[in-house]
Design a protein around this motif. Structure first.
Motif, PDB file in Angstrom:
ATOM      1  N   SER A 151       0.822  -1.218   0.000  1.00 42.80           N
ATOM      2  CA  SER A 151       0.000   0.000   0.000  1.00 42.80           C
ATOM      3  C   SER A 151       0.852   1.263   0.000  1.00 42.80           C
ATOM      4  CB  SER A 151      -0.953   0.009   1.200  1.00 42.80           C
ATOM      5  OG  SER A 151      -0.228  -0.049   2.411  1.00 42.80           O
ATOM      6  N   ILE A 191       0.335   4.316  -2.614  1.00 42.29           N
ATOM      7  CA  ILE A 191       0.044   5.688  -2.170  1.00 42.29           C
ATOM      8  C   ILE A 191       1.140   6.645  -2.636  1.00 42.29           C
ATOM      9  CG2 ILE A 191      -0.212   7.162  -0.136  1.00 42.29           C
ATOM     10  CD1 ILE A 191      -1.459   4.689   1.254  1.00 42.29           C
ATOM     11  N   LEU A 228      -5.647   2.800   1.965  1.00 41.08           N
ATOM     12  CA  LEU A 228      -5.757   3.529   0.700  1.00 41.08           C
ATOM     13  C   LEU A 228      -7.209   3.931   0.430  1.00 41.08           C
ATOM     14  CD1 LEU A 228      -4.516   4.603  -1.873  1.00 41.08           C
ATOM     15  CD2 LEU A 228      -4.737   2.336  -2.884  1.00 41.08           C
ATOM     16  N   SER A 234      -8.090   6.825   2.601  1.00 44.59           N
ATOM     17  CA  SER A 234      -7.476   8.052   2.079  1.00 44.59           C
ATOM     18  C   SER A 234      -8.269   8.586   0.895  1.00 44.59           C
ATOM     19  CB  SER A 234      -6.031   7.769   1.663  1.00 44.59           C
ATOM     20  OG  SER A 234      -5.483   8.871   0.967  1.00 44.59           O
TER      21      SER A 234
END
Length: 484
Positions: free
Chosen positions: A89, A93, A230, A233
């Motif tokens: 991840s 990102i 993620l 986010s």
């Protein structure tokens, strides 16, 4: 007419065999140059103008994200994509934030999926260039920009009117569209269910553009197979420094959709832990960005979709019942394409018209045999599979009428549906004995030829006829004109 220039794609990978595989896959649609490392790639970038870059993540020296971060600074319009066998991840990102990658593609990749993604990336590059030219022509005129925005909004409203959803007059979608028209103006959460490729996002957009929120944003997030951090986010946003790779503040989709609608695709795939977070947002109508204590009010209509049976998921303890009730104030269940065979000719003609315009290649329509084969096939990929099949037929076509031999083998091999077979058998019962036998013989000839893709040698062997005997029967029944 000038030949349309093919998009130029740069593939970067330290493994030569991977580059060779990529080049073979992409060569039919794109001009491809390859590089085995960042230095060689930069040299090519200085010499050529690329539509897109497809780069491996794990390479000696610079990683894919580090390389594409530099590319972003020097060639910001070039579409940037990462290929990786790893789904860490932090890498994802960092790629999104620093390198501004358009897509993170996991290995092993599927050729058709990769081609589809690259077509979209190259189209985005072309649209960005067109947008720049238009911006220069408008000289940043605020009134002109405002007018363009209004026109685009009006176009979207028109495109996604429920009456514009293509279907037959007897389609099962008629009742569904009537139900959607009734609920669209009201702020209720809607769960759209149905198999993959059946058109769930189309109905979600129709709900938005037929609602009082039509002037506000409509945003989409695919929740499937995405790590919780993620996904949080993307939906809720994050504060700079809240995790490794968070180099700037990020506004989540719930905030961007404020006053409008958010479409949460594949909602049945989210983890139990994330279900709790999403439920809290829906209950309290506020979000908290990762790394922040401040809560922000949001006014968003939620439309979710899934190909799972969420009621069964609730009974099995895999999906929270309270979240299900929040999402499914109203449920719209889309049928699979095989349950709406009457829509297939309508959809096929619509997709053909759009593909003719896209590829700038003329076509008048489909032969009866082609439509018959399409109606008999079960279409496990539903509307999306049908659309891809039509595009393929047009690309391969050498005649203005698209015939059945252009269909994929899996479609040609499809057995007749039971109802169609029964109808044809009943038709054979009309007339004299000779007429009944001839009707049946003609049908057998046509189906055998279709199954063997008009290979008369193979068809004659199966039927126990000589080639001369087969040709004689084709002429007798007027089938030669259809099977040349």
């Amino acid at each position: 007419m000038p030949t349309r220039k093919r998009p130029l794609v740069l593939c970067v990978d330290d493994e030569v065999r991977s580059l060779e595989t990529l080049e073979r896959t992409l060569d039919e649609e794109f001009d491809v140059l390859t590089a085995t490392g960042a230095d060689q790639a930069f040299h090519l970038l200085e010499q050529h103008t690329f539509h897109a870059i497809l780069c491996d993540q794990r390479m000696p020296g610079k990683t894919g994200v580090e390389f594409l971060t530099e590319v972003r600074e020097r060639w910001p319009q070039t579409a940037r994509l990462i290929l990786s066998g790893y789904t860490d991840s932090e890498d994802i990102i960092k790629g999104l934030n620093e390198a501004g990658i358009l897509q993170y593609i996991t290995k092993p990749w599927h050729p058709d999926n990769l081609l589809l993604i690259l077509r979209g990336a190259c189209r985005l590059y072309e649209l960005q260039n067109e947008n720049e030219l238009l911006s220069m022509e408008m000289r940043h005129s605020a009134s002109q920009v405002e007018q363009n925005v209004k026109e685009k909004k009006q176009h979207l409203k028109q495109t996604y009117q429920l009456d514009e959803i293509r279907r037959h007059s007897t389609s099962p979608l008629n009742d569904l569209c009537e139900q959607a028209a009734k609920i669209a103006p009201y702020d209720v959460s809607v769960l759209v269910t149905g198999p993959s490729g059946a058109g769930k996002e189309l109905f979600a957009r129709a709900l938005h553009y037929n609602s009082l929120r039509a002037e506000r944003p409509f945003v989409v997030e695919n929740c499937g197979a995405m790590p919780d951090e993620l996904l949080a986010s993307e939906l809720f946003g994050h504060k700079k420094g809240s995790f490794t790779g968070a180099i700037t503040d990020h506004v989540g989709l719930f905030e961007r959709a404020d006053g409008g609608s958010i479409f949460l695709d594949e909602i049945g795939e989210i983890s139990p832990a994330f279900q709790v977070k999403l439920l809290r947002v829906l209950q309290e109508r506020e979000v908290r960005r990762l790394g922040e204590h401040q809560r922000r009010k949001v006014n968003v209509r939620v439309v979710a979709s899934t190909n799972r049976d969420l009621e069964e998921e609730v009974r099995a303890g895999r999906f929270r019942q309270d979240l299900y009730f929040r999402l499914a104030e109203v449920t719209l269940e889309l049928p699979a394409l095989e349950r709406r065979a009457m829509d297939i000719p309508v959809l096929a003609e619509d997709f053909l018209a759009k593909s003719v315009q896209e590829f700038d290649k003329p076509a008048k329509g489909f032969t009866d045999e082609a439509l018959d084969c399409m109606r008999r096939y079960c279409w496990p990929g539903n509307v999306r599979e049908l659309q891809n099949e039509i595009r393929r037929m047009l690309v391969l076509a050498e005649d203005e009428w698209l015939s059945a031999d252009l269909l994929s083998p899996r479609v040609l091999r499809a057995a007749p549906v039971e109802e169609t077979a029964e109808t044809e058998v009943l038709a054979c019962l009309d007339g004299t004995l000779k007429e009944r036998i001839e009707t049946l013989e003609k049908r057998i000839l046509r189906e055998t030829l279709i199954r063997h893709r008009w290979n008369k040698s193979q068809a004659s062997r199966e039927l126990g006829l000589s080639r001369v005997g087969l040709r004689s029967k084709l002429e007798r029944y007027g089938l030669n004109k259809d099977f040349h």
